[in-house]
Design an enzyme around this catalytic site. Structure first.
Site, PDB file in Angstrom:
ATOM      1  N   PRO A  89       0.814  -1.225   0.000  1.00 11.95           N
ATOM      2  CA  PRO A  89       0.000   0.000   0.000  1.00 11.95           C
ATOM      3  C   PRO A  89       0.845   1.272   0.000  1.00 11.95           C
ATOM      4  CG  PRO A  89      -0.303  -1.261   2.059  1.00 11.95           C
ATOM      5  CD  PRO A  89       0.568  -2.073   1.172  1.00 11.95           C
ATOM      6  N   GLU A 116       2.644  -7.182   8.466  1.00  7.76           N
ATOM      7  CA  GLU A 116       2.867  -5.732   8.574  1.00  7.76           C
ATOM      8  C   GLU A 116       3.771  -5.192   7.469  1.00  7.76           C
ATOM      9  OE1 GLU A 116       1.226  -3.614  10.649  1.00  7.76           O
ATOM     10  OE2 GLU A 116       0.141  -5.481  10.891  1.00  7.76           O
ATOM     11  N   ARG A 154      -3.313  -8.612 -20.776  1.00  4.61           N
ATOM     12  CA  ARG A 154      -4.197  -8.261 -21.900  1.00  4.61           C
ATOM     13  C   ARG A 154      -3.536  -7.293 -22.886  1.00  4.61           C
ATOM     14  NH1 ARG A 154      -7.428  -4.067 -21.506  1.00  4.61           N
ATOM     15  NH2 ARG A 154      -9.276  -5.112 -22.284  1.00  4.61           N
ATOM     16  N   ASP A 169      -9.587   1.296 -24.871  1.00  2.00           N
ATOM     17  CA  ASP A 169     -10.046   1.186 -23.490  1.00  2.00           C
ATOM     18  C   ASP A 169      -9.947   2.519 -22.763  1.00  2.00           C
ATOM     19  OD1 ASP A 169     -10.482  -1.518 -23.589  1.00  2.00           O
ATOM     20  OD2 ASP A 169      -8.515  -2.054 -22.782  1.00  2.00           O
TER      21      ASP A 169
HETATM   22  N1  ADE Z   1      -0.976  -5.040  -0.086  1.00  2.00           N
HETATM   23  C1  ADE Z   1      -1.878  -4.607   0.808  1.00  2.00           C
HETATM   24  N2  ADE Z   1      -2.600  -3.595   0.337  1.00  2.00           N
HETATM   25  C2  ADE Z   1      -2.142  -3.355  -0.932  1.00  2.00           C
HETATM   26  C3  ADE Z   1      -2.467  -2.413  -1.937  1.00  2.00           C
HETATM   27  N3  ADE Z   1      -3.423  -1.505  -1.753  1.00  2.00           N
HETATM   28  N4  ADE Z   1      -1.795  -2.473  -3.099  1.00  2.00           N
HETATM   29  C4  ADE Z   1      -0.812  -3.377  -3.275  1.00  2.00           C
HETATM   30  N5  ADE Z   1      -0.454  -4.282  -2.360  1.00  2.00           N
HETATM   31  C5  ADE Z   1      -1.108  -4.284  -1.191  1.00  2.00           C
END
Ligand code: ADE
Length: 238
Positions: A89, A116, A154, A169
């Site tokens: 994230p 984590e 793709r 697209d």
């Molecule tokens: N792992 C946990 N959340 C994630 C996200 N939003 N994007 C990529 N990998 C992740």
């Protein structure tokens, strides 16, 4: 193209890879997807790949040795250099332009995190490209890896029946706007009619209508995609 996936949950992948367009692309040899279990590179009998964070705090952190050594082992499984991507994230936002860039690589290795996160030395040593699929936290990188595989495969020439499809697209082509509406038969359903212009056979007019709908939709829903309107992060990889 070859895609390697390194995960603690390899069993998540066969169902997804065994369906539809991806399955066909793999069968036709257009892409080779190899999924590896990170525990293969654990050093102890209990196959430990995570540990408590130094400094305290909740959760577990993926250990440096199994991840670095697994990447080194996967690297030499094929000749071409491998572009390493870590799903997290905290990564740069994954988008269509990134998918296009990854699709031009001959090898990509996707590292899926859990718990984590990763010991920072994994990132320091491997210098992966860190990617996030959106501003939310998943339980791990596996679903994110599937999203990346789906978007990238793709784009490989020959995967879509008609190679023009992916240029038309949303987010694609030069303008990167949202795609216009589409209709198919019947011409009328519950009082709703297909726009006359699409039935006219006049390709010029149809193209104009699609341009105009695409513009309007983008202005209404995603003004950030229009030139000079970026409200996306500015620290993007080019
Ligand atoms: N792992 C946990 N959340 C994630 C996200 N939003 N994007 C990529 N990998 C992740």
């Amino acid at each position: 193209m070859r895609i390697d996936v390194l995960t603690l949950f390899p069993a998540m992948f066969p169902g997804y890879l065994g369906q539809s367009l991806l399955c066909k692309a793999i069968e036709q040899g257009l892409v080779d997807v190899q999924v590896h279990d990170l525990r293969t590179w654990a050093r102890d009998k209990r196959q430990t790949v995570d540990d408590r964070p130094f400094g305290g705090g909740p959760g577990m952190v993926l250990k440096v040795e199994p991840v670095v050594e697994s990447v080194e082992a996967i690297r030499v499984m094929a000749d071409d250099p491998v572009h390493v991507v870590l799903l997290t994230p905290q990564g740069h936002r994954f988008d269509q332009a990134t998918a296009e860039r990854l699709a031009s690589q001959s090898r990509v290795l996707l590292l899926c995190g859990r718990y984590e996160g990763f010991d920072q030395r994994i990132i320091d040593l491997l210098q992966p490209e860190e990617l996030s699929i959106g501003d939310y936290v998943l339980n791990g990188g596996e679903v994110a890896a599937m999203v990346v595989i789906d978007a990238v495969v793709r784009l490989i020439p020959g995967v879509l029946g008609d190679d023009r499809s992916c240029h038309e697209d949303s987010f694609s082509g030069e303008s990167r706007r949202l795609e216009h509406e589409q209709y198919t038969r019947p011409r009328e359903y519950r009082g709703l009619n297909v726009p006359e212009v699409l039935l006219s056979g006049d390709h010029g007019k149809i193209a104009d209508w699609r341009e105009q709908r695409s513009d309007q939709k983008t202005r209404e829903r995603r003004a950030d995609l229009l030139p000079g309107q970026s409200c996306e992060p500015t620290d993007r990889i080019p």
